[in-house]
Design an enzyme around this catalytic site. Structure first.
Site: not given
Length: 484
Positions: A191, A195, A326, A469
């Site tokens: 998770g 995942g 990595d 806005h």
């Protein structure tokens, strides 16, 4: 034996650090060799960011098609969720974009004058590499300056009984992108960031999806309330989630299904569950691509997990060899890999230019770490999480502000109110220490706060700013009113 070829710079691996570095070295007048064993561009454009976010876009299109009636737009077959998913089209669109990115990367390095060898490199000694070429031949090359950008890959799946399951039903983050059908029931083991992205994507494409997570929350690094909010979003989308679950074994009696046994300590479920699935995604770990490099021959040290150890300037234990991306260990993000390139470029190339003596040597120590999880809504984060801030500054007055996205006018107008914002502030100085936006375009909102942090602005500057806005950024007027 032929004498080895000699280059000023050798880059092994063409990821998001290696490819631009090769071009930069060539443009600086060096002779440059780029060695790549798989494909130019590395993981990001071939198996990572580019293809997955392309597929996520398809998932969002399916989500909006089903929600058309919420906006007064009626799509035949869409209101009951029975839209048609063409997985071959989803896959071909992904492949086309990957192909275009890859060809572009290859074109740029060759145009810069970089030599490219397609093969697998291994050290012979501290400055020499032997390359096993794709055609079966071997070449030897040497340089006083070698850069390793070889990345990592999904960890191999380990589970009792896995040999019983048909091979095409066992997936990792690469192979799942090549599916030509929507799984009947995708079981996601893990998770974390990978995942949850794939779980939501394939649920939106029509699969039944179950996540099995070992820990007590999804996304273990995130603050609890953020993880809880994402859990509720995934459940609302129809994803089943089992927390504190440990997969113990799998059995299969047919080529198209399996039974996964899960033990769990979560009181929501019985102590042992059996899940019937059609496909299984292993999304719980990655390992570095270092085992074939013969690093010991070059005196390059690694940690217990095989990641290359570097100093703050990315140089390894072998002077003249640097590791980027990595392969040096977490955090494993494309933008960190690219920043590694920036650091090496500044330290080794820009300092060599006339008039560059004033440039401070770049280091990995002081850089910020932004990231985005491409669930829908996105989860964008910059800086410290609350627990990290309290640990890093034990004597500071740490304050937090949380605000639901349902308080944001632009989110209400677009009917995209799921999620929340959270900021962490040093109450004594007013400096923003961390920020998370789990909400529509959460990564873009995060980038606004990151810019303020880069400029060392107090939170009051955002609180008192005039924002257009209606925009998502104007939520930064109101968030700080919840500080406590």
């Amino acid at each position: 034996m032929a004498r080895p070829a000699t280059y000023d710079s050798i880059i092994v691996g063409s990821g998001q650090a290696g490819t631009p570095l090769a071009s930069a070295c060539a443009k600086a007048g060096r002779t440059v060799l780029l060695i790549e064993r798989t494909h130019i561009g590395g993981c990001c454009i071939n198996e990572g960011c580019t293809p997955t976010k392309t597929m996520v876009a398809s998932g969002r299109a399916a989500y909006l098609a089903r929600r058309g009636a919420d906006y007064g737009v009626h799509i035949p077959g869409g209101e009951d969720g029975q839209i048609r998913i063409d997985m071959l089209k989803v896959r071909s669109r992904k492949r086309e974009i990957v192909k275009s990115f890859g060809e572009g990367s290859e074109r740029r390095v060759k145009a810069a004058g970089v030599d490219v060898w397609m093969g697998e490199a291994a050290f012979v000694d501290g400055k020499t590499l032997r390359v096993r070429m794709h055609d079966g031949s071997e070449k030897t090359v040497t340089s006083e300056q070698i850069f390793l950008n070889v990345g990592e890959r999904p960890a191999p799946p380990l589970l009792e009984g896995l040999e019983e399951v048909a091979a095409d039903r066992i997936l990792d983050s690469t192979s799942i992108q090549e599916l030509d059908v929507v799984p009947a029931h995708l079981v996601v083991l893990g998770g974390g960031y990978v995942g949850v992205e794939f779980a939501q994507l394939f649920r939106r494409l029509g699969a039944e999806v179950t996540i099995v997570q070992r820990g007590k929350q999804l996304l273990p690094r995130e603050d609890q309330e953020i993880a809880d909010a994402l859990l509720e979003i995934l459940k609302e989308d129809g994803v089943s989630v089992i927390l504190e679950g440990t997969t113990t074994r799998v059995t299969s009696k047919s080529p198209d299904s399996f039974t996964l046994t899960v033990e769990n300590s979560n009181t929501e479920h019985s102590p042992e569950l059996e899940i019937e699935g059609s496909h299984m995604l292993f999304a719980a770990g990655r390992i570095p691509n270092t085992e074939s490099l013969n690093l010991s021959a070059a005196g390059i040290k690694t940690n217990a997990k095989g990641y290359i150890i570097t100093d703050e300037y990315l140089e390894t234990s072998n002077p003249g060899v640097w590791a980027l991306g990595d392969v040096k260990g977490p955090p494993a993000f494309t933008h960190i890999s690219y920043d590694d390139f920036r650091i090496v470029q500044r330290n080794l190339l820009e300092h060599k230019h006339p008039g560059s003596k004033s440039l401070k040597k770049a280091s990995i120590k002081t850089r910020q770490l932004p990231y985005v999880v491409y669930t829908d809504p996105q989860l964008g984060h910059i800086g410290l999480h609350e627990a990290e801030a309290r640990t890093a500054y034990p004597d500071a007055k740490i304050m937090t502000a949380t605000m639901p996205m349902s308080y944001v006018a632009r989110a209400l107008e677009t009917d995209e109110t799921r999620g929340m914002m959270k900021a962490v502030v040093d109450g004594d100085t007013g400096m923003i220490l961390g920020f998370t936006c789990l909400g529509i375009e959460g990564g873009e909102v995060m980038a606004v706060v990151q810019t303020a942090m880069l400029g060392n602005l107090r939170f009051e500057v955002l609180q008192e700013a005039i924002w257009a806005h209606p925009s998502l950024a104007e939520s930064l007027n109101n968030l700080w009113g919840f500080l406590e």
